[in-house]
Write an enzyme that holds these catalytic residues in place. Structure first.
Site, PDB file in Angstrom:
ATOM      1  N   ILE A  25      32.801  37.874  32.673  1.00 15.02           N
ATOM      2  CA  ILE A  25      32.913  36.871  33.742  1.00 15.02           C
ATOM      3  C   ILE A  25      33.504  37.434  35.027  1.00 15.02           C
ATOM      4  CG2 ILE A  25      32.971  34.865  32.204  1.00 15.02           C
ATOM      5  CD1 ILE A  25      36.045  34.920  32.438  1.00 15.02           C
ATOM      6  N   GLY A  26      33.854  38.725  35.026  1.00 13.03           N
ATOM      7  CA  GLY A  26      34.412  39.314  36.237  1.00 13.03           C
ATOM      8  C   GLY A  26      34.309  40.820  36.231  1.00 13.03           C
ATOM      9  N   THR A  29      37.400  46.337  41.252  1.00 20.22           N
ATOM     10  CA  THR A  29      38.146  47.593  41.237  1.00 20.22           C
ATOM     11  C   THR A  29      39.236  47.543  40.173  1.00 20.22           C
ATOM     12  OG1 THR A  29      39.510  46.662  42.986  1.00 20.22           O
ATOM     13  CG2 THR A  29      37.743  48.121  43.667  1.00 20.22           C
ATOM     14  N   PHE A  30      39.656  46.338  39.787  1.00 23.33           N
ATOM     15  CA  PHE A  30      40.707  46.168  38.786  1.00 23.33           C
ATOM     16  C   PHE A  30      40.203  46.436  37.372  1.00 23.33           C
ATOM     17  CE2 PHE A  30      38.649  42.129  39.689  1.00 23.33           C
ATOM     18  CZ  PHE A  30      38.173  41.778  38.426  1.00 23.33           C
ATOM     19  N   GLY A  31      38.887  46.388  37.158  1.00 22.34           N
ATOM     20  CA  GLY A  31      38.327  46.519  35.818  1.00 22.34           C
ATOM     21  C   GLY A  31      37.405  45.358  35.507  1.00 22.34           C
ATOM     22  N   LYS A  48      41.435  40.635  30.304  1.00 17.51           N
ATOM     23  CA  LYS A  48      41.336  41.496  31.487  1.00 17.51           C
ATOM     24  C   LYS A  48      41.654  42.924  31.056  1.00 17.51           C
ATOM     25  CE  LYS A  48      43.245  42.107  36.157  1.00 17.51           C
ATOM     26  NZ  LYS A  48      44.145  41.533  37.179  1.00 17.51           N
ATOM     27  N   ASP A 149      46.783  38.590  47.549  1.00 22.46           N
ATOM     28  CA  ASP A 149      45.315  38.626  47.439  1.00 22.46           C
ATOM     29  C   ASP A 149      44.759  37.211  47.312  1.00 22.46           C
ATOM     30  OD1 ASP A 149      42.823  39.763  47.485  1.00 22.46           O
ATOM     31  OD2 ASP A 149      42.831  40.410  45.391  1.00 22.46           O
TER      32      ASP A 149
END
Length: 372
Positions: A25-26, A29-31, A48, A149
């Site tokens: 679902i996402g 740059t964070f993974g 996550k 953010d």
């Protein structure tokens, strides 16, 4: 190079195999982020995956900071971290296990909802969204945390209509400057379209007003359905801000000329503030226009804070804020920015209202005018 901490094996963490991944679902740059369910209880969660860029160096300090902050913050309008899980190190993953943050699952993000033309927010529901968003900001700021953010994709909403601030990957603790020594935080934070003018001008001693600017951008987006200032570069973003909020000058922003970048950049001169004029084609409620105007103030020292924003007449006039649950119950599918068709440039980008009496060529704004 970011500092790292050697915690990859995470011996006290459960294995992530206790959860079954259902869908991605996402991605960023964070993974990666996955929807998953607990194999025994069936409870839905979000996983996550911590991006291990320099695996040899151990666990990223940025992820440790996020974990520490999420363990501190417990509030209805902040995403809840349940636990941290790992995968076993094996020859198949080069003897390096992965780490996952496990969150309560939220069915939607605000960017995904706004990208769907079938999702219609009433004025009462927009009031409820903004009330919960500002409540979340009030709580994190009271606990001396900056989000850094703020954007629609980082605002989650459950199927029961509860808003959660999410993605604290760029968040940090803040403090008042001591002994006249200013803080020196990085200004390379906040997604460009939501980045406030003080960061774009190089400010490093900043605080909660940076998150309130993002809140103002999100509030306007509740009506326009697209980010209101879509710059290509930092200078372009400052140009768009100047065209909407008026020229950046020491008259409206005392001591702005202290910034080296203010002296170097050629910013639009003679621009009048037109937040209300440009938005009134979309936002019919005068109290809503006034609150957006107060959130999008150039000078961070004069920008409204979350406490005063929550006491604004917008929230205390008819129609009063109302629950989102009934509206969301008519939509069975989860809506996330990652899964949605692009709503950005072009997409559902709102157009300049036709009766503005403005000649883009004459004002030399054709290239820059991506506000409406």
């Amino acid at each position: 190079m970011a500092k790292q901490y050697d915690m990859v094996e995470c011996p006290f963490c459960d294995e992530v195999s206790k959860y079954e991944k259902l869908a991605k679902i996402g991605q960023g740059t964070f993974g990666e982020v996955f929807k998953a369910k607990h194999r025994q209880t069936g409870k839905k969660v979000a996983l996550k995956k911590v991006l291990m860029e320099n695996e040899k160096e151990g666990f990223p300090i940025t992820a440790l900071r996020e974990i520490k902050i999420l363990q501190l913050l417990k509030h209805e309008n902040v995403v809840n971290l349940i636990e941290i899980c790992r995968t076993k190190a094996s020859p198949y993953n080069r003897c390096k296990g992965s780490i996952y943050l496990v969150f309560d699952f939220c069915e939607h993000d605000l960017a995904g909802l706004l990208s769907n033309t079938h999702v219609k927010f009433t004025l009462s529901e927009i009031k409820k969204v903004m009330q919960m968003l500002l409540n979340g900001l009030y709580y994190i700021h009271r606990n001396k945390i900056l989000h850094r953010d703020m954007k629609a994709a980082n605002v989650l909403i459950t199927r029961d209509g509860v808003l959660k601030l999410a993605d604290f990957g760029l968040a940090r603790a803040f403090s008042l400057a001591k002994n006249s020594q200013p803080n020196r935080y990085t200004n390379r934070v906040v997604t460009l379209w939501y980045r406030p003018p003080e960061l774009l001008l190089g400010e490093r001693d900043y605080g909660p007003p940076i998150d309130l600017w993002g809140g103002g951008c999100i509030m306007a987006e509740m009506w326009t359905r697209s980010p209101i200032m879509q710059g290509n570069t930092e200078q372009h973003q400052l140009t768009l801000i100047s065209q909407l909020c008026g020229s950046i000058t020491p008259e409206v922003w005392p001591n702005v000329d202290k910034y080296e970048l203010y002296q170097k950049l050629e910013l639009p001169k003679g621009q009048k503030r037109k937040v209300k004029d440009r938005l009134k084609a979309y936002v019919k409620d005068p109290y809503a226009l006034d609150l957006i105007d107060k959130l999008l103030v150039l000078d961070p020292a004069q920008r409204i804070d979350s406490d005063d924003a929550l006491n604004h007449d917008f929230f205390w006039s008819d129609p009063m804020p109302s629950d989102l649950k009934n509206m969301l119950s008519t939509h069975n599918q989860s809506m996330f920015e990652y899964l949605a068709p692009p709503r950005r440039r072009g997409g559902h980008m709102p157009q300049q209202p036709a009766n503005q009496g403005r000649n883009p060529a004459a004002t030399n704004q054709t290239e820059f005018d991506r506000v409406f």
